[in-house]
Scaffold this active site. Structure first.
Site, mmCIF file in Angstrom:
data_model
loop_
_atom_site.group_PDB
_atom_site.id
_atom_site.type_symbol
_atom_site.label_atom_id
_atom_site.label_comp_id
_atom_site.label_asym_id
_atom_site.label_seq_id
_atom_site.Cartn_x
_atom_site.Cartn_y
_atom_site.Cartn_z
ATOM 1 N N GLY A 1 -29.785 95.734 -68.858
ATOM 2 C CA GLY A 1 -30.649 96.433 -67.900
ATOM 3 C C GLY A 1 -32.040 95.865 -67.977
ATOM 4 N N LEU B 1 -37.592 99.477 -66.078
ATOM 5 C CA LEU B 1 -38.753 99.740 -66.927
ATOM 6 C C LEU B 1 -38.358 99.779 -68.398
ATOM 7 C CD1 LEU B 1 -40.773 102.407 -64.955
ATOM 8 C CD2 LEU B 1 -41.282 100.001 -65.271
ATOM 9 N N HIS C 1 -33.753 116.374 -55.996
ATOM 10 C CA HIS C 1 -35.150 116.263 -55.576
ATOM 11 C C HIS C 1 -35.366 117.009 -54.264
ATOM 12 C CE1 HIS C 1 -39.045 114.686 -54.686
ATOM 13 N NE2 HIS C 1 -39.081 114.024 -55.816
ATOM 14 N N SER D 1 -41.883 110.866 -51.488
ATOM 15 C CA SER D 1 -42.489 111.163 -52.788
ATOM 16 C C SER D 1 -42.940 112.603 -52.936
ATOM 17 C CB SER D 1 -43.699 110.269 -52.999
ATOM 18 O OG SER D 1 -44.443 110.738 -54.103
ATOM 19 N N ARG E 1 -39.304 120.550 -59.508
ATOM 20 C CA ARG E 1 -38.319 120.102 -58.527
ATOM 21 C C ARG E 1 -37.109 121.021 -58.431
ATOM 22 N NH1 ARG E 1 -38.686 113.635 -59.978
ATOM 23 N NH2 ARG E 1 -40.700 113.378 -58.974
#
Lengths: 226, 659, 256
Positions: free
Chosen positions: B41, B44, B267, B285, B331
């Site tokens: 992977g 990040l 979300h 967003s 959320r």
């Protein structure tokens, strides 16, 4: 590796040569056009011949002529190299490529326009430059200067030559329309406060230079100047 | 009640990490050069770990299935990244970030891990800025912040609506730097298909070269999985098309426990589904909730256009139900509230499965501020809207453009229609404090592990966790293990364990190719997604979950007898890739339902209809369920539960309230 | 089914691998919805092909929200199709008409060899970044983020350059298959920031050298790249790179 490394062999270096020689040729055209425009004084070429005489005899100008030739050849040679390389960068072409959606046709056709100008240059140089430098100008004017004006006048009686010149000046106009601003971009002279001025100056320059040059054979051919 | 050891260091919460760092065994530089680490992977968590380990001197091999490490799905994170910098002087602190994260996670995460995350959060911002990540700034040249759900301070750093992209490109450039120096070997378009275990320890992977189909063996003293979340088990999610659970699932099948698989973040602000052709959902967003007000009509089945519904006939239900946090509730709370309104018949749009996100009030407010800046007193409404629109455009332009592109509607004129969608999975491979799974030498970072977000993740915390793991946590903690491995020479890949693992991987590929059934892989994936969304989605019930488990088992049997995978295994074969991933999703889906069924409470991203307060809020059961459910894979797709008890020594556990 | 009513003819480039030649193949599609994305239309095509026992069209795609840079189709002569500032995945079928014929080709450049069908190998971009597209700061070396104020205008300009998604549309559309826009965007981002100054002149030389080694063509300033870039990366970046290159070669003492 030498201090400058691949400064001129890299893609950007090659572009610098195109841009720098282009700017040099742009400056040359101003001088060339300025002196030639003296014919429009319609004084039988007396003033023009003074200019021509100066250009032909001043040693700085003569040295500059050598530089000009080198610059021109460098511009042409580099363009050929770039074109060959660029062709190799896309070996399989697109079946459909809508270039007009994103760029100007003359920006994409600089090679073609340049080739037309090269053909023109061969004719043009043999018409005037070869005559004035090598075979010699047959007559002199009232001031005793070699009468290049008369050579022009004679040459432009041929309608084919006039046609070729006018068409070539259209090519020149489009070549400059792209080349002027492009040279600035290549040299990295891009600044949001000046971009508009550069672009505007490029358009005006291209149009004025081309019209003035095209007007010369027309004026002679149709007898607007004597 | 714990039967697994999370290896949390002794001592005060605030000094655990500092003490750990100062006392963890080190590997000397000359030994690092001969120690090989495999990282799967390149998002990040993966890219940052690969770059950092290579900087430290380890030999690193990094794998990704995309054509470049820069494509990993971290790139799509929009809103921002949290850090307890307190640059806004609004009372933020490490403790407050820690507290908000534990509370936001509905008291289902480990105190020690979360505190460490809050501690290193500030280093992340420093590191990224030093890398040239262009985070948003104010005119004074200092960094800007915005607020996000579940917090009352402004601690979110951002780069327009492309924060994930900019942070990933930062990590990617650090990774490419190491690749250029020959310290990381990068394997793009490679998919990990098996973990290789020797004497109980992870010693390598089997990977498929996706271009040639070749099966490769790679040795590593340790293996790190930073392979992201598994939201695509729902078919429709905000994940990338390629996001998958395969690497984590193969590790699970080799003994790594899978923790809290049922915690799924839905979300609240996504663009609603437009039809059966839909292949993915696009997030708007959360930062939009800073300036947008969410509402539905007060009247059921109101078919008027949004602009025709007068103010007093609008129900700003989040502001009504949660006056303290309003539109900025976490959320899970916002999503359930939207579902509640739509289920009750107040939804908007053609599908009636959407609510409005309206920017008008704030646009006008911004306009007034701009007008007074420009010296216009008592500006008319039109001027306000014109000036305010420019401000909104500056803040969210790219999101508004994206919305217009997808829906064909102009969000500057009409309110956005939004609906919840699967976005993030808090569950993942179980890891201890050192981020090591239950397989020694196998580590897991980022969204792929379960560690820091409990039952619900707060906005702008995923980027924080991924980078914390990769830059600042794993590079230290992995030393504890590798320092004991320095005498282990690289094991040749003709070792029987590699041969056997390769056979397993090839066996699956060949089986899939040879079924030659009648239904496409997508067909099964869609059906799985439908089961999961309906019965293991935003709300779950015992009955539904039991049905889902039966349905999924039947689907699995059908898949393995009737899937059609065209082509061969020794070429680029995208259907074969998908088939392998969907096969694993089907098994995971079953485990998610089993986990959801086991957890007889509601918490965060797991809402059981049987367990709610009279007002419809989630009802936790801290006496019986304050544990991490870590599942062990058993022969024949069976699972055994292990429990890690969660101890809260620094935070008083309370019912979450955002009222 | 919420299918639509568009009928389309597709001409799609099919190529088994980089050793064989490819060709355009015709496909008919019916009942396409204008709300579908272009890639969802391809999903429909592939579903149809698989059901007929044929091999699906291989194309790169991942995030499908316009940010990962993976999707890369040359549609009717333009990268990412007829709309400006969008990627292929964000192009929707409402941009086409019922009865349209759509020609879909892969990016074409020597530096981007075709892998299969519409998928190309863009690893050249990674190698250009590996040559210098970074700031050399190891993890843990950083000072406090606010100890270095950066003027907003400069930070914003760096961000605009950094918005590049590395899709390669600039190379695809350039008549010379030049990668100048991509390379200059990264060089600009780092040249505009104070953190990027120590390596500024080294970076531009290394990255340009790698770009040349990859076989990209030379820029002739047609501006097609800027016009087609889905993220609106500006030509100014190329000028800045040229300027930095000149400074690096003729003014700085660092030669790479």
């Amino acid at each position: 590796m030498s201090g400058f490394g691949n400064a001129f062999s890299s893609s950007i270096g090659k572009k610098f040569i195109m841009g720098a020689t282009g700017i040099f040729l742009i400056l040359f055209l101003i001088v060339h056009c300025g002196i030639n425009a003296l014919i429009f004084l319609n004084d039988g070429g007396l003033t023009f011949n003074i200019g021509a005489h100066f250009m032909a005899t001043n040693w700085i100008i003569r040295a500059g002529e050598v530089v000009l030739m080198i610059g021109l050849l460098a511009h042409i040679f580099q363009a050929l190299r770039l074109t060959l390389q660029n062709n190799k960068a896309r070996p399989v072409k697109y079946a459909v490529n809508d270039g007009k959606a994103n760029s100007k046709w003359y920006s994409r056709s600089m090679g073609l326009l340049g080739t037309l100008l090269l053909i023109f240059l061969i004719v043009h140089l043999s018409n005037f430059w070869v005559v004035s430098r090598f075979t010699g100008i047959p007559t002199v004017d009232a001031n005793g200067h070699e009468d290049l004006y008369a050579v022009m006048k004679a040459t432009f009686q041929n309608p084919l030559i006039v046609g070729l010149y006018v068409l070539s000046m259209i090519s020149l106009c489009y070549h400059l329309l792209h080349g002027f601003a492009s040279a600035f971009q290549t040299m990295g002279w891009n600044h949001s406060k000046y971009n508009g001025i550069i672009k505007g100056a490029g358009i005006w320059y291209s149009i004025i230079i081309s019209i003035l040059f095209a007007a010369m054979p027309i004026a002679f051919h149709f007898g607007f100047i004597q | 009640m714990s039967d697994i050891n999370s290896n949390i260091p002794e001592g005060e919460l605030t000094s655990k990490w500092t003490k750990f760092k100062s006392s963890v065994a080190l590997v000397n530089p000359s030994n690092k050069r001969s120690i090989e680490v495999i990282i799967v992977g390149s998002g990040l968590a993966g890219a940052s770990a690969a770059a950092t380990l290579a900087e430290m001197g380890y030999k690193v091999k990094c794998f990704c299935f995309q054509d470049s490490p820069r494509r990993a799905h971290s790139i799509a994170a929009q809103g921002g990244i949290n850090a307890a910098k307190n640059y806004q002087n609004d009372g933020d602190s490490t403790y407050r970030l820690f507290y908000d994260t534990i509370k936001g996670g509905d008291y289902r995460s480990r105190e020690a891990n979360v505190h460490r995350l809050a501690e290193v959060s500030t280093n992340i911002i420093d590191q990224c800025v030093a890398q040239g990540v262009p985070l948003a700034r104010e005119y004074g040249g200092l960094l800007d912040n915005r607020s996000f759900g579940g917090t009352q301070v402004q601690r979110t750093f951002y780069a327009a609506g492309q924060t994930g992209q900019q942070l990933l490109l930062g990590a990617y450039s650090a990774l490419e730097r190491q690749i250029g120096m020959g310290k990381v070997e990068m394997y793009t378009r490679h998919e990990m298909l098996e973990i290789v275990k020797i004497d109980g320890k992870a010693r390598g992977i089997i990977a498929r070269n996706l271009i040639t189909g070749e099966i490769e063996r790679h040795f590593g003293h340790a293996v790190v999985l930073g392979t992201g979340g598994y939201g695509n088990v729902f078919y429709l999610s905000t994940n990338a098309m390629g996001s998958n659970v395969t690497a984590a699932w193969k590790a699970h099948k080799q003994g790594a426990y899978f923790a809290n698989p049922c915690y799924t973040q839905i979300h609240p602000t996504c663009i609603p589904v437009s039809g059966d052709h839909q292949s993915k959902l696009t997030l708007m967003s959360e930062s939009l909730r800073n300036d947008g007000r969410i509402w539905v009509p007060k009247k059921k089945d109101d078919n008027r256009k949004a602009s025709e519904i007068p103010e007093d006939e609008r129900d700003y239900y989040l502001e009504r139900r949660y006056p303290a946090f309003g539109n900025l509730v976490p959320r899970d709370v916002a999503s359930r509230a939207a579902k509640e309104r739509c289920d009750a018949g107040y939804g908007v749009g053609a599908s009636k499965l959407a609510v409005y996100l309206d920017f008008k009030a704030n646009t006008e407010r911004y306009g007034k501020i701009e007008a007074s800046k420009a010296g216009i007193h008592n500006p008319d409404k039109e001027t306000c809207m014109r000036l305010g629109t420019a401000v909104v455009k500056e803040k969210y332009g790219n999101l508004f453009d994206m919305y217009a592109q997808i829906t064909g509607e102009n969000p500057y004129e009409t309110p956005m229609r939004i609906y919840p969608a699967v976005h993030y999975t808090m569950g993942g491979l179980w890891v201890d404090y050192n981020l090591m799974t239950s397989v020694p030498g196998l580590y897991c970072t980022g969204e792929a592990n379960f560690s820091d977000h409990g039952a619900n993740r707060l906005g702008a915390s995923a980027l924080m966790q991924g980078l914390a793991d990769g830059y600042f946590v794993l590079p230290y903690t992995i030393g504890a293990y590798l320092s004991k491995e320095i005498s282990v020479k690289a094991i040749p890949t003709d070792h029987p364990a590699f041969v056997e693992a390769e056979e397993r991987a090839k066996g699956i590929l060949n089986t899939l190719i040879n079924i030659k059934g009648t239904k496409t892989v997508d067909h099964f994936h869609k059906r799985l997604g439908h089961i999961m969304w309906e019965k293991c989605g935003m709300s779950r019930s015992e009955k539904g979950l039991r049905e889902a488990i039966e349905d999924i088992r039947a689907l699995r049997a059908e898949f393995w007898s009737n899937v059609r995978v065209p082509g061969t295994a020794d070429e680029l074969n995208t259907e074969l890739e998908k088939a392998g991933r969907v096969a694993d999703f089907i098994e995971l889906g079953e485990l998610m339902c089993i986990d959801a069924l086991d957890r007889n409470e509601s918490c965060g991203g797991h809402f059981r209809e049987e367990y709610q307060t009279e007002e419809g809020e989630a009802l936790r059961d801290d006496v019986n369920y304050a544990y991490v459910a870590a599942w062990e894979f058993k022969e024949g797709v069976n699972f055994e539960l292990h429990k890690e008890e969660l101890k809260f020594e620094n935070i008083k556990v309370a019912q979450r309230s955002y009222k | 089914m919420s299918t639509g009513n568009m009928n389309l003819t597709l001409k799609v480039w099919r190529q088994k691998n980089n050793k064989t030649a490819g060709a355009l193949v015709d496909y008919k599609l019916a009942e396409i919805s204008p709300d579908m994305s272009f890639l969802e239309m391809f999903d429909v095509l592939n579903e149809q092909l698989i059901n007929k026992g044929e091999e699906p069209v291989v194309f790169d795609h991942d995030c499908r929200e316009g940010i990962c840079g993976m999707c890369s189709m040359f549609i009717n002569g333009r990268p990412h199709g007829p709309k400006d500032l969008v990627t292929t995945c964000q192009l929707h079928m409402r941009s086409f008409k019922d009865g349209d014929t759509i020609v879909v080709e892969p990016w074409r450049a020597a530096a981007f060899p075709v892998v299969k069908d519409l998928t190309v190998d863009r690893s050249a971009f990674d190698r250009v970044i590996a040559a210098g597209g970074f700031i050399s700061v190891n993890t843990g070396n950083a000072q406090d983020a606010n100890s270095l104020p950066i003027p907003k205008m400069q930070a914003d300009a760096a961000f605009e350059a950094a918005a590049c998604i590395g899709c390669g549309a600039c190379v695809a559309t350039c008549k010379n298959a030049s990668a100048m826009l991509f390379v200059s965007a990264k060089i600009s981002q780092l040249a505009l920031l104070p953190q990027g100054q120590p390596e500024r002149y080294r970076r531009v030389q290394s990255m340009v050298a790698q770009m040349d080694a990859e076989g990209f063509g030379n820029c002739t300033n047609t501006g097609a790249c800027e016009a087609e870039c889905p993220k609106g990366i500006s030509l100014e970046n190329i000028a800045r790179m040229n300027r930095d290159f000149a400074s690096a070669k003729f003014a700085s003492e660092e030669t790479v």
